[in-house]
Every structure is written in C-alpha cells, then in structure tokens.
Design a protein around this motif. Structure first.
Motif, PDB file in Angstrom:
ATOM      1  N   ILE A   1       0.845  -1.196   0.000  1.00 54.47           N
ATOM      2  CA  ILE A   1       0.000   0.000   0.000  1.00 54.47           C
ATOM      3  C   ILE A   1       0.884   1.250   0.000  1.00 54.47           C
ATOM      4  O   ILE A   1       0.627   2.204  -0.762  1.00 54.47           O
ATOM      5  CB  ILE A   1      -0.953  -0.008   1.215  1.00 54.47           C
ATOM      6  CG1 ILE A   1      -1.958  -1.161   1.091  1.00 54.47           C
ATOM      7  CG2 ILE A   1      -1.682   1.333   1.338  1.00 54.47           C
ATOM      8  CD1 ILE A   1      -2.795  -1.394   2.325  1.00 54.47           C
TER       9      ILE A   1
ATOM     10  N   THR B   1       2.419   1.547  -3.448  1.00 55.73           N
ATOM     11  CA  THR B   1       1.437   2.064  -4.393  1.00 55.73           C
ATOM     12  C   THR B   1       1.287   3.571  -4.246  1.00 55.73           C
ATOM     13  O   THR B   1       1.263   4.316  -5.237  1.00 55.73           O
ATOM     14  CB  THR B   1       0.073   1.379  -4.183  1.00 55.73           C
ATOM     15  OG1 THR B   1       0.217  -0.024  -4.414  1.00 55.73           O
ATOM     16  CG2 THR B   1      -0.991   1.943  -5.111  1.00 55.73           C
TER      17      THR B   1
ATOM     18  N   SER C   1      -4.758   4.559  -2.940  1.00 55.85           N
ATOM     19  CA  SER C   1      -4.029   3.468  -2.283  1.00 55.85           C
ATOM     20  C   SER C   1      -4.797   2.917  -1.090  1.00 55.85           C
ATOM     21  O   SER C   1      -4.787   1.700  -0.846  1.00 55.85           O
ATOM     22  CB  SER C   1      -2.631   3.939  -1.863  1.00 55.85           C
ATOM     23  OG  SER C   1      -2.683   5.126  -1.118  1.00 55.85           O
ATOM     24  N   THR C   2      -5.508   3.779  -0.348  1.00 55.99           N
ATOM     25  CA  THR C   2      -6.243   3.270   0.815  1.00 55.99           C
ATOM     26  C   THR C   2      -7.482   2.482   0.396  1.00 55.99           C
ATOM     27  O   THR C   2      -7.820   1.473   1.022  1.00 55.99           O
ATOM     28  CB  THR C   2      -6.645   4.410   1.759  1.00 55.99           C
ATOM     29  OG1 THR C   2      -7.361   5.427   1.049  1.00 55.99           O
ATOM     30  CG2 THR C   2      -5.412   5.035   2.405  1.00 55.99           C
TER      31      THR C   2
ATOM     32  N   GLY D   1      -6.300  -0.876  -0.690  1.00 59.20           N
ATOM     33  CA  GLY D   1      -5.999  -1.697   0.479  1.00 59.20           C
ATOM     34  C   GLY D   1      -7.242  -2.278   1.115  1.00 59.20           C
ATOM     35  O   GLY D   1      -7.299  -3.467   1.459  1.00 59.20           O
TER      36      GLY D   1
ATOM     37  N   VAL E   1      -7.263   3.019   5.238  1.00 55.38           N
ATOM     38  CA  VAL E   1      -7.725   1.662   4.948  1.00 55.38           C
ATOM     39  C   VAL E   1      -8.746   1.222   5.995  1.00 55.38           C
ATOM     40  O   VAL E   1      -9.815   0.691   5.669  1.00 55.38           O
ATOM     41  CB  VAL E   1      -6.542   0.681   4.902  1.00 55.38           C
ATOM     42  CG1 VAL E   1      -7.048  -0.753   4.761  1.00 55.38           C
ATOM     43  CG2 VAL E   1      -5.601   1.027   3.750  1.00 55.38           C
TER      44      VAL E   1
END
Length: 409
Positions: free
Chosen positions: A18, A21, A110-111, A114, A395
C-alpha cells in the motif's frame, strides 16, 4: 473475534505494498481525464483481488465483489492530480513537470485499494456486495458526471449507501465526521458586458465597459451582506476582471470571472439570481446596446451527509478507533463532485475527513495558533501527508464503514 478485527487482521502485512502504491502514484501524477496509467494499475489490482472490473467513463474504474445476500456498499476514491509544481523535496516527489498530487488523491486510491483487498480476503466476515469506484477528474468537477453519462447507474448494482473520504491537514491518526453540509457547492461564472469603444480623448462617444464592470464589482459586494440571511453561508468572489489593451483606448467589452460558494440550494439560487439581476441592471443603467453574456462552468454540487448514515458510521469509528481519534468535522468551503454518484442512484451517503498532517507538528502549530501558516493545505506545492499512520487509518476507515453495513450477523 469481531468481523472488523477479522478483516483487518492482515492489514500490517499489506501496508508494504500500500505504501509502495502510494509513493508510485505520487511520483507519477496524472491530470484530470488523463489518468491512463493510474486506471490501468487500479484495474489490474482489482482483478487480481477477485473483483469484476469495468471501465466506465474512459479512465473511471469500478470493481464489484458479490458476496451473497445483503446490502450493497459503494466506496469511491478520486484519482487525478493538479497542475502544481511540487516543492516538498520528498524522495518520492513528482517526476512529472508541473503536475503534482497536491490534494491527496494518491492517498485515496491506495487506501481504497488496500480496503478492497482486505475485504476480498475476508469474505467470511461479511455478506452483501462491495463496490470500489475509482473516479477521474474530480479536480475539474467533471469525473463523476462523465461516469454517470457513460451509464454508471445501469452498469453496477444500486448501492444502499455510499462512502468517500478526503485526506486533509488534520492530525494523522484521526478522522472527522459531520451530518449535513460538509463541503460547499461551487459555481464559476464568466460574465461578459458589452459597451461601445472609443478613443480615450473622446469618452463621450463611448459606453465604457470598464466603468460598467467596476460598478458591477462594487454592487456585487452587497449580495451576501444584504440579500443572504444572516447566519446563512455564501461567498461571492470576483477573481478576474479583464478589459482593454491600451491606456488611451476605451474597449468595447469587459470580462469578469466569478466564483460562488454556498451550502444551501435556496441560498445558491438567491445568490445567482441576484448576480444576474445586478449585472443586467447596471448594463441597463449604462445604456448598453447588447445584453450581457453569462456562462456557468466548473460547477460542483454541495456535499451534504445523510444524518442516519453519518451517525452509524461515526459510532462505528468510535468503537474501532476510540473517541479521542474521532472528531466533529468543521464545514469546509472546498468543493467536491462525489455526491453526484450516490445522487444518481438515489442512495444516501457520508463523506468524512482523514487526518494527514504530522501530529506533533500539528499540535505545535495549534499551540502557537499558526496551523493555517505552518501546516500546508490541499493544493499547496508543499502538501505532503505523512504515510504513517495516514494510510493505515484510511484503509481502516473504509473497512469499518463498509462493515457497519455488510458485517455478517
């Protein structure tokens, strides 16, 4: 073990990719409607996680996970960057000249990725449908509408609820929620008024659009103070006034660029009507022979959180993060186009704020009363959310909000 703990149990082992990314997205930002590499990466990851993936609206990507009977939850992340030259000095700073993820959309992508992976791997802990939607072109207020125009509402299941989050210059390790309006509506307006040109030595032969535009700008200052009820929010900004090319030539037209911010639809209509009325009235008083032109653009809807949905998500955040990490969000005068997506489905939604500032730096600035000066805000060339714990919190917030609806009982 709770459903949330089951799904989030593998988070620590996922944070490596993550973070990677996030840094790769930050290095390689893409402008609105040009998110080609970003979309390709998102598409590949969602497919690898087991989602049914669709391209909607050119660079928009939607992943759908069907997991038995139950509610349908949609979570959205925006993907585009800004035409800003980065000045953070980060080792993973933008490698694209004049383009930067200065608003945190790299955090959002990205979150959500994830969370999408953790939910895919933790399907035994929930039941229903999860939709991970990655939207282009939020910065120009066009991306959600592009996806809607491409048939979004007919190409994915109708969500029962929709969620989005936005990283902000608040302490990392915190989230903030509020019911009702959280982001303002925004309208940009180009106004052209027409006069009659003449030489500067013969002003009596003209209808001077510079004087006319100046009168309009002054009169517009009374819209909020005299036509909006005290206590209601509105901002009218004249950001540009352009006319003429030389000191001794009276031009034949003037152009003004306005920006209007409101929370309430009635206030918005009142303000816009007042602006048009003032412009037409001043043109009539000046004796113009042509009606003014009004062109609305870059329009963003207000973001107004559903009270019941927000209350439930807030309670879930408190249960998971603890009361000290969950704050009451202050209304923001920034704008977003997320709400068009749930509105297209007739679904309620909530939009929360995710802290991204270094907690120690934030507290030190707060103690001095210099947060606005010392903590770079979104769209600043210095905007740089700290990766930890921002990414982990982002996330978790997505997972916790989703499971507040999807958790198997």
């Amino acid at each position: 073990m709770s459903n949330v703990a089951t799904v989030l149990g593998g988070l620590d082992s996922e944070l490596g990719w993550i973070r990677e990314t996030y840094t790769e997205l930050h290095r390689h930002p893409e402008l609105s409607l040009e998110e080609h590499a970003t979309s390709t990466m998102v598409e590949a990851k969602l497919a690898a996680f087991g989602y049914s993936v669709s391209r909607i609206g050119g660079t928009g990507v939607v992943g759908v996970m069907l997991n038995g009977e139950g509610p349908t939850v949609l979570a959205r992340a925006d993907m585009d960057a800004l035409p800003v030259t980065e000045a953070t000095g980060l080792p993973y700073a933008s490698q694209v000249d004049g383009v930067m993820h200065a608003c945190g959309h790299d955090v959002h992508v990205s979150t959500l990725l994830g969370a999408a992976k953790l939910l895919a791997e933790g399907r035994d802990a929930w039941s229903g449908t999860y939709i991970a939607l990655f939207q282009p072109a939020e910065e120009i207020g066009a991306g959600s509408q592009v996806m809607i125009d491409d048939g979004l509402a007919t190409k994915v299941p109708r969500p029962d609820v929709a969620f989005a989050q936005h990283v902000m210059p608040l302490p990392a390790g915190t989230v903030a929620t509020t019911a009702g309006p959280v982001l303002s509506a925004a309208d940009s307006l180009k106004i052209v008024v027409y006069g009659k040109g003449a030489h500067g030595s013969m002003p009596h032969m003209s209808v001077d659009p510079v004087v006319l535009a100046a009168s309009i700008v002054v009169r517009l200052q009374s819209v909020v103070s005299r036509q909006v009820k005290p206590g209601d929010f509105a901002v009218v900004t004249v950001g540009a006034l352009k006319a003429g090319t030389a000191s001794n030539i009276i031009p034949d037209h003037a152009t003004m660029l306005l920006n209007i911010r409101t929370y309430d639809p009635h206030v918005r209509s009142t303000v816009l009507a007042a602006i048009e009325r003032i412009v037409r009235g001043e043109c009539s008083a000046a004796g113009t022979s042509r009606e003014p032109d009004f062109e609305y653009y870059d329009q963003f809807p207000a973001t107004s959180n559903d009270a019941a949905v927000t209350e439930g998500v807030h309670a879930s955040f408190v249960a998971h993060f603890g009361a000290d990490a969950v704050h009451e969000a202050q209304r923001q005068t920034a704008s977003e186009d997320f709400s068009r997506i749930p509105d297209a489905f007739g679904a309620p939604y909530t939009f929360w704020l995710l802290g991204g500032a270094d907690p120690e730096e934030f507290q030190a600035a707060a103690a001095k009363g210099t947060v606005a000066k010392d903590i770079p805000a979104n769209h600043s060339p210095l905007f740089a959310p700290v990766m930890d714990p921002t990414l982990s919190m982002g996330v978790q917030a997505h997972v916790v909000s989703a499971l507040s609806y999807l958790a198997a009982q």
